[in-house]
Design an enzyme around this catalytic site. Structure first.
Site, mmCIF file in Angstrom:
data_model
loop_
_atom_site.group_PDB
_atom_site.id
_atom_site.type_symbol
_atom_site.label_atom_id
_atom_site.label_comp_id
_atom_site.label_asym_id
_atom_site.label_seq_id
_atom_site.Cartn_x
_atom_site.Cartn_y
_atom_site.Cartn_z
ATOM 1 N N ASP A 21 0.835 -1.203 0.000
ATOM 2 C CA ASP A 21 0.000 0.000 0.000
ATOM 3 C C ASP A 21 0.873 1.258 0.000
ATOM 4 O O ASP A 21 0.665 2.185 -0.776
ATOM 5 C CB ASP A 21 -0.914 0.008 1.234
ATOM 6 C CG ASP A 21 -1.877 -1.166 1.228
ATOM 7 O OD1 ASP A 21 -2.430 -1.457 0.160
ATOM 8 O OD2 ASP A 21 -2.060 -1.794 2.284
ATOM 9 N N GLU A 260 1.617 -6.826 -5.192
ATOM 10 C CA GLU A 260 1.179 -6.005 -6.304
ATOM 11 C C GLU A 260 2.322 -5.247 -6.971
ATOM 12 O O GLU A 260 2.562 -5.381 -8.171
ATOM 13 C CB GLU A 260 0.169 -5.012 -5.743
ATOM 14 C CG GLU A 260 -0.568 -4.252 -6.746
ATOM 15 C CD GLU A 260 -1.818 -3.624 -6.146
ATOM 16 O OE1 GLU A 260 -2.127 -2.503 -6.534
ATOM 17 O OE2 GLU A 260 -2.471 -4.251 -5.300
HETATM 18 O O1 TRH Z 1 4.654 -6.088 0.551
HETATM 19 P P1 TRH Z 1 3.639 -6.697 -0.315
HETATM 20 O O2 TRH Z 1 3.276 -8.073 0.006
HETATM 21 O O3 TRH Z 1 2.362 -5.794 -0.306
HETATM 22 C C1 TRH Z 1 1.039 -6.291 -0.285
HETATM 23 C C2 TRH Z 1 0.391 -6.220 -1.619
HETATM 24 O O4 TRH Z 1 0.491 -4.971 -2.244
HETATM 25 C C3 TRH Z 1 -1.060 -6.574 -1.517
HETATM 26 O O5 TRH Z 1 -1.710 -6.412 -2.765
HETATM 27 C C4 TRH Z 1 -1.727 -5.720 -0.481
HETATM 28 O O6 TRH Z 1 -3.037 -6.107 -0.334
HETATM 29 C C5 TRH Z 1 -0.992 -5.881 0.824
HETATM 30 O O7 TRH Z 1 0.360 -5.524 0.671
HETATM 31 C C6 TRH Z 1 -1.592 -5.058 1.931
HETATM 32 O O8 TRH Z 1 4.160 -6.708 -1.839
HETATM 33 P P2 TRH Z 1 4.329 -5.543 -2.921
HETATM 34 O O9 TRH Z 1 3.016 -5.053 -3.387
HETATM 35 O O10 TRH Z 1 5.238 -6.058 -3.947
HETATM 36 O O11 TRH Z 1 5.027 -4.353 -2.141
HETATM 37 C C7 TRH Z 1 6.331 -4.388 -1.684
HETATM 38 C C8 TRH Z 1 6.939 -3.002 -1.744
HETATM 39 O O12 TRH Z 1 8.093 -2.941 -0.939
HETATM 40 C C9 TRH Z 1 7.362 -2.603 -3.150
HETATM 41 O O13 TRH Z 1 7.074 -1.227 -3.362
HETATM 42 C C10 TRH Z 1 8.860 -2.825 -3.137
HETATM 43 C C11 TRH Z 1 9.186 -2.467 -1.722
HETATM 44 N N1 TRH Z 1 10.438 -3.038 -1.209
HETATM 45 C C12 TRH Z 1 11.579 -2.238 -1.235
HETATM 46 O O14 TRH Z 1 11.531 -1.104 -1.736
HETATM 47 N N2 TRH Z 1 12.742 -2.721 -0.705
HETATM 48 C C13 TRH Z 1 12.823 -3.957 -0.128
HETATM 49 O O15 TRH Z 1 13.912 -4.328 0.331
HETATM 50 C C14 TRH Z 1 11.649 -4.773 -0.124
HETATM 51 C C15 TRH Z 1 11.716 -6.164 0.482
HETATM 52 C C16 TRH Z 1 10.469 -4.281 -0.659
#
Ligand code: TRH
Length: 358
Positions: A21, A260
């Site tokens: 989010d 996402e």
């Molecule tokens: O973290 P997520 O599992 O987020 C989820 C999904 O968006 C889901 O649809 C939603 O319902 C839920 O949250 C509440 O996976 P996502 O969407 O890939 O988001 C991860 C974010 O974290 C992405 O913007 C990349 C960032 N990230 C970094 O910038 N650096 C890091 O080291 C890591 C591990 C992630």
């Protein structure tokens, strides 16, 4: 804010769990700022921005969600991200501003319900529809649904204007060396997941060939540590910024992603990827997954791999495929990426949409 003019955007975001989010809201905020808009991001828990965006971004200010009741002064556009519960004072302030504007013959403040990403066909039907407003405090407010998506008739995917040029100029050997990660040309698998049921099987497969596994911080690291399987080379990454997270995926010959935002980033990375949607009941998760695989025009081996990886089907993971992804996996991702790149990005579509509804 007349059509095409720069304005002030308020993005409201509540962190449910994980990072998606906030990750999506931050990308949206920075990409609007990159086009000259001024963005106020109202978030209830900004702590992850310390690693996701350590340098901040010019044009984006962070505000405590809880303070919106006191501090909010309406700007030009409101984004309600992922159905967060909007503070009553904000609703009241916008309704009041709209009444004043209407009295002067002006337009109301567009209020956009930014929804979750899905490749399902109902998304195109729902994208851009007016969202019901329930009289009372909301009287005078106009809201619209904005659905990100994979086709022209949806809200599209977030993509920075310079992303593909940066991707093309990326050299993984240099990047890995700079991070102190030894690499001798072996296949690289990256892992950003929840707790997939067949994780051990994947780790065992990585043991059979030379492979380098890069594991994202947080739940993926905890899951790999708990699996206690495999002696292959595993590097547990710290939390890195979004820009660096992209580069982790640019290193991968096969990227395991989740949720996402990382799904979209894996698409832009261009290597074969395996997706774990946010855990939901099987029917919902299965429909989401099938829709993405259909859009990818995925070969049966990639579909089967996804079903097993997500626990929708029992059986063998055929985990070796992740190490040397078949040509058919590579082709389907490459073709899908080309199709997506031929379309406008989400922010371009959002700006056009807002100009149209004003
Ligand atoms: O973290 P997520 O599992 O987020 C989820 C999904 O968006 C889901 O649809 C939603 O319902 C839920 O949250 C509440 O996976 P996502 O969407 O890939 O988001 C991860 C974010 O974290 C992405 O913007 C990349 C960032 N990230 C970094 O910038 N650096 C890091 O080291 C890591 C591990 C992630």
């Amino acid at each position: 804010m007349a059509g095409g003019a720069r304005g002030t955007w308020d993005i409201f975001c509540q962190v449910i769990d994980n990072y998606g989010d906030l990750g999506v809201s931050w990308r949206l905020a920075t990409q609007l700022a990159g086009r000259g808009h001024s963005v106020r991001l109202w978030v209830d828990d900004a702590s992850a921005l310390a690693w996701m965006a350590p340098g901040g971004c010019e044009g984006v200010s962070i505000h405590a969600f809880a303070r919106a009741d006191r501090d909010f002064v309406p700007g030009d556009v409101v984004i309600e991200a992922f159905g967060c519960s909007m503070p009553q004072a904000v609703v009241g302030a916008i309704a009041h501003a709209n009444r004043m504007r209407a009295a002067g013959g002006g337009d109301g403040i567009p209020w956009i319900n930014l929804e979750y990403l899905s490749a399902e066909s109902w998304v195109a039907r729902s994208h851009g529809l007016a969202s019901p407003v329930h009289g009372g405090a909301e009287a005078g407010i106009r809201k619209w649904f904005f659905f990100p998506g994979f086709t022209e008739d949806t809200g599209g995917l977030l993509r920075e204007p310079d992303l593909m040029a940066e991707r093309a100029g990326f050299d993984r050997a240099t990047w890995l060396a700079r991070r102190g990660i030894a690499w001798h040309g072996e296949p690289i698998v990256t892992l950003f997941c929840y707790e997939p049921p067949h994780l051990e099987e994947l780790l065992q497969a990585l043991d059979r060939g030379p492979a380098l596994l890069l594991v994202a911080a947080g739940r993926a690291t905890a899951a790999v540590r708990a699996a206690q399987a495999g002696s292959h080379r595993t590097v547990f990454l710290p939390f890195v910024s979004q820009g660096e997270f992209d580069r982790v995926l640019w290193c991968g010959d096969c990227n395991f992603v989740r949720g996402e935002d990382s799904l979209v980033r894996a698409l832009w990375a261009g290597a074969p990827f395996v997706w774990q949607p946010y855990p939901q009941e099987d029917a919902v998760l299965g429909a989401k997954l099938a829709a993405l695989l259909d859009w990818l025009d995925a070969p049966e081996s990639l579909r089967g791999f996804h079903r097993v990886w997500n626990g929708l089907e029992s059986g063998n993971l055929a985990a070796g495929l992740a190490l040397t992804p078949p040509e058919a996996w590579r082709d389907s991702v490459a073709r899908a990426r080309t199709r997506a790149l031929a379309q406008d990005d989400l922010v371009s579509r959002l700006l056009r949409f807002v100009a149209k509804i004003r």
